[in-house]
Enzyme design. Structure first.
Site, short mmCIF file in Angstrom:
data_model
loop_
_atom_site.label_atom_id
_atom_site.label_comp_id
_atom_site.label_asym_id
_atom_site.label_seq_id
_atom_site.Cartn_x
_atom_site.Cartn_y
_atom_site.Cartn_z
N LYS A 1 0.82 -1.22 0.00
CA LYS A 1 0.00 0.00 0.00
C LYS A 1 0.85 1.26 0.00
O LYS A 1 1.83 1.36 0.71
CB LYS A 1 -0.90 -0.01 1.24
CG LYS A 1 -1.96 1.07 1.24
CD LYS A 1 -3.17 0.61 1.99
CE LYS A 1 -4.29 1.63 1.94
NZ LYS A 1 -4.75 1.98 0.61
N GLY B 1 6.56 0.69 5.67
CA GLY B 1 7.43 -0.26 4.97
C GLY B 1 7.47 -0.01 3.47
O GLY B 1 8.53 -0.07 2.84
N CYS B 2 6.31 0.27 2.90
CA CYS B 2 6.23 0.50 1.45
C CYS B 2 6.94 1.80 1.06
O CYS B 2 7.59 1.87 0.01
CB CYS B 2 4.78 0.52 0.99
SG CYS B 2 3.94 -1.05 1.32
N THR B 3 6.82 2.81 1.90
CA THR B 3 7.52 4.07 1.64
C THR B 3 9.03 3.85 1.69
O THR B 3 9.76 4.28 0.79
CB THR B 3 7.08 5.14 2.65
OG1 THR B 3 5.67 5.37 2.50
CG2 THR B 3 7.84 6.44 2.45
N THR C 1 10.18 1.80 -1.38
CA THR C 1 10.13 2.61 -2.60
C THR C 1 11.25 3.65 -2.61
O THR C 1 11.87 3.88 -3.65
CB THR C 1 8.73 3.25 -2.73
OG1 THR C 1 7.76 2.18 -2.80
CG2 THR C 1 8.62 4.12 -3.96
#
Length: 150
Positions: free
Chosen positions: A35, A40-42, A45
């Site tokens: 998401k 974690g995704c930030t 990325t």
């Protein structure tokens, strides 16, 4: 999946693009993440962003895929100043092709979601490496080290 031809797919992407694997430059790193705008995704990325020039120098493109909308992706891309496109798989078509939709525990509840996974597709369109259940710290650097061996 490693060693098998990557199935062709088409998804809408940021910057008004439509991404088709068959038309993409290869080699390619595809990373699936749960998401936009989550910690974690930030971090994952941003790690791919920070190493983008080194991936490009190795002749490798990067795309990120989640189930978020294009609008969410556009905001996430702008906020992080990403030099690569994010693809929206709201229908889970490509997530299903790569078998990354899994049951996960979230705050003690079972939920369906994307299992953080990364795939490297070589110039011939073959999946040459996959990582599943990815732990973010050091992952993008590990992928970069692998693509430098291609």
């Amino acid at each position: 999946m490693s060693g098998t031809p990557c199935p062709d797919f088409t998804l809408p992407g940021t910057a008004g693009t439509t991404f088709s694997l068959s038309a993409a430059s290869k080699p390619l790193v595809i990373y699936f993440y749960p998401k936009d705008n989550t910690p974690g995704c930030t971090n994952e990325t941003m790690d791919f962003r920070d190493l983008h020039a080194q991936f490009a120098a190795a002749g490798v493109s990067i795309v990120g895929i989640s189930r978020d909308s294009i609008k969410s992706h556009e905001n996430f891309k702008a906020k992080l100043e990403l030099p690569f496109e994010l693809l929206s798989d709201a229908e889970e078509t490509v997530c299903t092709l790569f078998d990354v939709i899994q049951m996960k525990n979230m705050y003690g509840k079972q939920v369906r979601g994307i299992e953080r996974s990364t795939f490297v597709i070589d110039a011939a369109g073959v999946i040459v490496r996959e990582w599943r259940k990815v732990k973010v710290p050091g992952h993008a650097a590990e992928v970069l080290a692998f693509v430098n061996t291609l």
